[in-house]
Design a protein around this motif. Structure first.
Motif, PDB file in Angstrom:
ATOM      1  N   MET A 144     -15.903  30.276  24.968  1.00 15.81           N
ATOM      2  CA  MET A 144     -15.575  30.433  26.376  1.00 15.81           C
ATOM      3  C   MET A 144     -15.822  29.144  27.162  1.00 15.81           C
ATOM      4  SD  MET A 144     -14.398  33.535  27.426  1.00 15.81           S
ATOM      5  CE  MET A 144     -13.124  33.074  26.237  1.00 15.81           C
ATOM      6  N   CYS A 145     -16.866  28.397  26.774  1.00 19.01           N
ATOM      7  CA  CYS A 145     -17.107  27.087  27.402  1.00 19.01           C
ATOM      8  C   CYS A 145     -15.955  26.133  27.091  1.00 19.01           C
ATOM      9  CB  CYS A 145     -18.425  26.498  26.903  1.00 19.01           C
ATOM     10  SG  CYS A 145     -19.890  27.310  27.549  1.00 19.01           S
ATOM     11  N   TRP A 146     -15.521  26.128  25.838  1.00 16.96           N
ATOM     12  CA  TRP A 146     -14.401  25.259  25.449  1.00 16.96           C
ATOM     13  C   TRP A 146     -13.118  25.676  26.155  1.00 16.96           C
ATOM     14  CZ3 TRP A 146     -15.914  25.983  19.640  1.00 16.96           C
ATOM     15  CH2 TRP A 146     -17.054  25.200  19.367  1.00 16.96           C
ATOM     16  N   HIS A 147     -12.958  26.974  26.361  1.00 14.24           N
ATOM     17  CA  HIS A 147     -11.815  27.492  27.117  1.00 14.24           C
ATOM     18  C   HIS A 147     -11.766  26.833  28.499  1.00 14.24           C
ATOM     19  CE1 HIS A 147      -9.993  31.360  29.153  1.00 14.24           C
ATOM     20  NE2 HIS A 147      -9.340  30.269  29.479  1.00 14.24           N
ATOM     21  N   THR A 148     -12.909  26.806  29.166  1.00 13.97           N
ATOM     22  CA  THR A 148     -12.985  26.200  30.492  1.00 13.97           C
ATOM     23  C   THR A 148     -12.628  24.718  30.451  1.00 13.97           C
ATOM     24  OG1 THR A 148     -14.647  27.792  31.235  1.00 13.97           O
ATOM     25  CG2 THR A 148     -14.517  25.710  32.447  1.00 13.97           C
ATOM     26  N   GLY A 164      -0.482  31.873  25.926  1.00 10.75           N
ATOM     27  CA  GLY A 164      -1.575  32.240  25.025  1.00 10.75           C
ATOM     28  C   GLY A 164      -2.581  33.143  25.711  1.00 10.75           C
ATOM     29  N   LEU A 165      -2.889  32.838  26.978  1.00 11.75           N
ATOM     30  CA  LEU A 165      -3.832  33.672  27.729  1.00 11.75           C
ATOM     31  C   LEU A 165      -3.285  35.081  27.897  1.00 11.75           C
ATOM     32  CD1 LEU A 165      -6.423  33.855  29.563  1.00 11.75           C
ATOM     33  CD2 LEU A 165      -4.824  33.568  31.453  1.00 11.75           C
ATOM     34  N   GLN A 195      -9.048  34.548  22.659  1.00 11.99           N
ATOM     35  CA  GLN A 195      -8.466  33.991  23.871  1.00 11.99           C
ATOM     36  C   GLN A 195      -8.500  32.469  23.843  1.00 11.99           C
ATOM     37  OE1 GLN A 195      -9.961  34.226  28.318  1.00 11.99           O
ATOM     38  NE2 GLN A 195      -8.712  36.035  27.827  1.00 11.99           N
ATOM     39  N   PHE A 196      -9.631  31.911  23.454  1.00  9.32           N
ATOM     40  CA  PHE A 196      -9.736  30.457  23.354  1.00  9.32           C
ATOM     41  C   PHE A 196      -8.729  29.892  22.361  1.00  9.32           C
ATOM     42  CE2 PHE A 196     -11.566  27.216  20.471  1.00  9.32           C
ATOM     43  CZ  PHE A 196     -11.368  26.099  21.286  1.00  9.32           C
ATOM     44  N   ASP A 227     -15.971  41.799  21.035  1.00 11.02           N
ATOM     45  CA  ASP A 227     -16.527  40.487  21.369  1.00 11.02           C
ATOM     46  C   ASP A 227     -15.585  39.369  20.915  1.00 11.02           C
ATOM     47  OD1 ASP A 227     -18.845  41.103  22.733  1.00 11.02           O
ATOM     48  OD2 ASP A 227     -20.113  41.102  20.952  1.00 11.02           O
ATOM     49  N   GLY A 228     -14.921  39.576  19.795  1.00  9.45           N
ATOM     50  CA  GLY A 228     -14.033  38.563  19.241  1.00  9.45           C
ATOM     51  C   GLY A 228     -12.841  38.247  20.116  1.00  9.45           C
ATOM     52  N   MET A 229     -12.574  39.077  21.110  1.00  9.53           N
ATOM     53  CA  MET A 229     -11.486  38.767  22.047  1.00  9.53           C
ATOM     54  C   MET A 229     -11.746  37.463  22.796  1.00  9.53           C
ATOM     55  SD  MET A 229      -9.145  41.053  21.640  1.00  9.53           S
ATOM     56  CE  MET A 229      -9.619  40.917  19.902  1.00  9.53           C
TER      57      MET A 229
END
Length: 284
Positions: free
Chosen positions: A23-27, A238-239, A273-274, A267-269
């Motif tokens: 999630m951090c990498w997503h940001t 993708g999102l 997502q990333f 949780d794997g969602m």
């Protein structure tokens, strides 16, 4: 051979820690178009590992009558191992925390205090924040969004970036949506501990509808971010794909499902997502 490996990944909390890092990498992807393996990602990984190990061990004491079932049976059997993981992850957390800028340190203090209050029984009658009615899902959504959206943006010097607000709101509603299935799963044990949650009031069906609505709102905020060019076309696609898949997972949620469904797939969602945004951005 496969089951012990899955148990190790899920109940050692390696998987949820990987989700937090993703999630951090997503940001980073949304704000800069790329992600990097930096100390912040490692810090978030180890801090999540530590926090969830503590949560497992403390939560086990609240699971009387459930220790012979599902995940509690595994956690009870390997609680010494989980304690060791907590110790090692604590060392990793301290090591990488010293490599973070002071502005990140100070911004971590409020969420760290909330997180410790969520895990440790420091309130009256040995209660934790999660033991107060209705609030745990909101604490999770806000804390996860703060750690995985605001903190990475702060480190990048982009904390006053307008798309960040939409990304923060998008993340809150996404985390809220994938946390509701866990409240559905925990209906029985929350009832035993006299904790009221949204599914306890609305029921399973209406809680699923609420989760779907939250995903739609998340997509709406993402569309605003997209218009501000924080996403590429492929990344936005993708999102949306990840939200559609998450919606399907919410629909098939059932409290009787194996915990692998919740701790692994739901949780794997976050990881999915990333990955879909990253792949979409590279293709688009």
């Amino acid at each position: 051979m496969l089951r012990p490996l899955i148990n190790l990944i899920l109940y050692s909390n390696l998987w949820i820690a990987a989700c937090a890092a993703a999630m951090c990498w997503h940001t980073q992807l949304v704000l800069t178009g790329e992600f990097q393996l930096q100390p912040l990602g490692a810090f978030v990984f180890f801090a999540t590992l530590l926090l969830y190990a503590m949560h497992r061990l403390v939560g086990l004491s609240r699971a009387e009558g459930f220790k012979d079932k599902g995940r509690y049976f595994v956690i009870e059997r390997f609680q010494t191992h989980i304690g060791l993981y907590a110790l090692l992850s604590g060392v990793g957390t301290l090591w990488f925390s010293w490599q973070l800028p002071w502005k990140v340190w100070w911004s971590l203090v409020p969420v760290a205090l909330i997180s410790m209050g969520y895990v440790l029984p420091i309130f009256g009658r040995g209660r934790r924040l999660r033991d107060f009615n209705y609030i745990k899902i909101f604490l999770i959504a806000i804390c996860w969004s703060w750690i995985t959206v605001y903190i990475p943006a702060l480190e990048l010097g982009l904390e006053y970036n307008i798309p960040l607000l939409f990304l923060f709101l998008e993340r809150i509603f996404f985390i809220f949506a994938i946390t509701l299935p866990f409240d559905i799963r925990d209906l029985e044990i929350d009832r035993a501990n006299h904790v009221q949650t949204i599914p306890a009031v609305l029921g399973v069906r209406r809680s699923k509808i609420l989760a779907i609505v939250a995903l739609v709102i998340s997509a709406g905020f993402a569309a605003f971010t997209y218009r501000l060019d924080a996403y590429s076309d492929g990344g936005f696609a993708g999102l949306i794909s990840s939200l559609l898949i998450t919606g399907a997972v919410v629909i098939i949620t059932d409290p009787e499902r194996h915990d692998y469904f919740f701790s692994g797939i739901v949780d794997g969602m976050m990881v999915l997502q990333f990955l879909l945004i990253w792949l979409g951005g590279n293709i688009g």
